[in-house]
Design a protein around this motif. Structure first.
Motif, PDB file in Angstrom:
ATOM      1  N   LEU A 204      -2.052   2.160   3.640  1.00 49.23           N
ATOM      2  CA  LEU A 204      -2.861   2.242   2.424  1.00 49.23           C
ATOM      3  C   LEU A 204      -3.866   1.094   2.349  1.00 49.23           C
ATOM      4  N   ARG A 205      -3.434  -0.093   2.718  1.00 49.47           N
ATOM      5  CA  ARG A 205      -4.371  -1.222   2.699  1.00 49.47           C
ATOM      6  C   ARG A 205      -5.511  -1.019   3.704  1.00 49.47           C
ATOM      7  N   ALA A 206      -5.161  -0.489   4.877  1.00 49.50           N
ATOM      8  CA  ALA A 206      -6.188  -0.257   5.899  1.00 49.50           C
ATOM      9  C   ALA A 206      -7.219   0.756   5.423  1.00 49.50           C
ATOM     10  N   ALA A 207      -6.801   1.674   4.542  1.00 47.76           N
ATOM     11  CA  ALA A 207      -7.720   2.691   4.022  1.00 47.76           C
ATOM     12  C   ALA A 207      -8.611   2.148   2.906  1.00 47.76           C
ATOM     13  N   GLY A 208      -8.339   0.931   2.438  1.00 46.26           N
ATOM     14  CA  GLY A 208      -9.171   0.320   1.414  1.00 46.26           C
ATOM     15  C   GLY A 208      -8.835   0.736   0.000  1.00 46.26           C
ATOM     16  N   THR A 209      -7.724   1.417  -0.209  1.00 44.32           N
ATOM     17  CA  THR A 209      -7.348   1.826  -1.550  1.00 44.32           C
ATOM     18  C   THR A 209      -6.705   0.663  -2.300  1.00 44.32           C
ATOM     19  N   ARG A 210      -6.970   0.564  -3.599  1.00 48.37           N
ATOM     20  CA  ARG A 210      -6.334  -0.466  -4.417  1.00 48.37           C
ATOM     21  C   ARG A 210      -4.940   0.006  -4.795  1.00 48.37           C
TER      22      ARG A 210
END
Length: 449
Positions: A204-210
């Motif tokens: 999820l972090r790699a996808a840039g989502t908060r």
């Protein structure tokens, strides 16, 4: 196997401070596990081997005796000695890294089971025997082999969630499934549990989502925080592990599942429910587990069979499966066709593997609980399933306990690694995947901190 070949395979095995016979026995085990020595190979005669290694024959004799006692060497009178994998390894529940058998460290940084060796090899042979139609094709798996999609769909249907094969998309694990869903939906915000599955946080972090977090403990889900997180994630995703939650082992109640479905509808949140641990139900009298209405379901064979079987899946409406299949990442995130054939064989008759695994994990969980219960330096809730205990440390920070355990040969992971916000500094995950003898040592080291 000649003595020179064996010497090369053993490599540099001295200088560890242990007796030479102990070191030699360890080196033979490690070489066999690494594949440098093939199981079934015949060892050179003791006198020739001693000369090649530059040790006394007594050292070789003592090392072979140790290996023979533990099942790593089988000696046939008049026919020499053969190296082999002992039954304790081929039928083990814990991987070698979690017992110390693969080296000096007991590595519990991953709560994972070992492969069911006999069933896995048999499934591989059956898959190879009927692989003709796969090998004659182009090798691109598409949404998944039809037979595997049918087997997975049938499992859902038997459990009360009517599913057609076209509602299944096969991936190379749950991380791949979550990666594909995140790439498709491109959520601005994703609601996540604190704690949660470490690799999901990485995806999820790699996808840039908060990330909007809400707390889960051994006692369940914090409903006020859950509602706030879903409101913050309006129009986005929620990633949940409702079945024997990773890492707490908690089972989400039917009432909370209904609340999740209501919040998802109210805030237009797409719920992704990770069911990887659903099969590891350790309750004495298991009952049916409902699913969250409207959720996208992802699962894999990683915990129920073996993490090395890189096969997972997404269960969704057929139109979404078609859209996901067309995504540019679908091909790279798919599972190889031959692995899908092996998964088909194993998932078609999973009960023998699960029955034994559940029995052993239940006994190991209860053993570890008994060892740690009654100590005011921590508290925990006995989990109804999963692979680990989630300890709340009373005073000592988890990082301090992890450092102390590492100094005594046990690798653990502190709570902040499982948190989206780097909290949980007084929490510690302790897997109960190793056998009871290893758990005794783990408890002793924790008790000495």
């Amino acid at each position: 196997m000649g003595e020179q070949q064996l010497t090369r395979a053993l490599g540099s095995w001295r200088g560890t401070g242990e007796p030479l016979s102990t070191g030699l026995a360890r080196a033979v085990r490690e070489a066999l596990l690494d594949g440098r020595i093939r199981a079934g190979s015949e060892l050179p005669a003791e006198r020739r081997l001693a000369a090649a290694l530059g040790v006394s024959r007594g050292t070789v004799t003592a090392a072979l005796a140790r290996l023979r006692e533990t099942g790593w060497v089988h000696t046939r009178h008049g026919s020499g000695s053969l190296v082999r994998l002992p039954a304790a390894v081929s039928g083990r529940v814990a991987p070698l890294s979690a017992t110390g058998d693969a080296g000096a460290m007991i590595d519990l940084r991953r709560a994972v089971p070992a492969a069911p060796r006999e069933q896995y090899l048999e499934a591989t042979l059956r898959a190879a025997e009927r692989a003709g139609h796969v090998l004659a094709d182009h090798g691109e798996p598409g949404p998944g082999l039809p037979e595997l999609r049918a087997v997975i769909a049938a499992r859902y249907t038997r459990e009360g969630t009517a599913t057609r094969p076209e509602q299944i998309l096969v991936t190379n694990g749950t991380r791949a499934a979550l990666t594909l869903l995140t790439a498709h939906f491109q959520p601005r915000v994703t609601a996540v549990e604190i704690p949660t599955y470490v690799d999901a946080l990485h995806v999820l972090r790699a996808a840039g989502t908060r990330l909007a977090g809400f707390q889960v403990t051994g006692d369940g889900w914090d409903l006020e925080q859950l509602a706030s997180a879903f409101a913050a994630a309006r129009g986005g995703l929620a990633y949940l592990v409702p079945d024997f939650h990773n890492p707490t082992g908690t089972l989400m109640s039917p009432n909370v599942r209904r609340t999740v479905a209501e919040l998802a509808a109210r805030h237009q949140v797409t719920v992704v429910a990770d069911e990887t641990l659903r099969d590891l139900d350790l309750r004495d009298e298991p009952t049916g587990i409902p699913r969250i209405a409207g959720a996208l379901l992802i699962g894999s064979a990683g915990k129920s069979v073996w993490g090395g079987l890189r096969v997972g899946w997404i269960r969704a409406r057929a139109s979404l499966v078609r859209d996901l299949w067309r995504h540019p990442l679908a091909g790279p995130l798919s599972a190889p066709p031959m692995e899908q054939l092996v998964a088909t064989e194993l998932l078609s008759d999973l009960y023998p593997v699960l029955s034994r695994r559940r029995d052993e994990l239940r006994a190991q969980r209860d053993h570890l609980c008994a060892l740690l219960d009654g100590d005011d330096r921590w508290r925990f809730t006995r989990p109804p399933g999963g692979l680990a205990l989630w300890l709340r440390l009373s005073a000592t920070p988890a990082d301090t306990v992890v450092r102390h355990a590492g100094e005594h040969g046990i690798a653990l992971v502190a709570g902040p690694h499982f948190a989206a916000d780097a909290t949980l500094t007084h929490y510690l995950r302790v897997p109960f995947t190793p056998p009871c003898s290893v758990l005794d040592r783990v408890a002793a080291v924790l008790g000495s901190c």
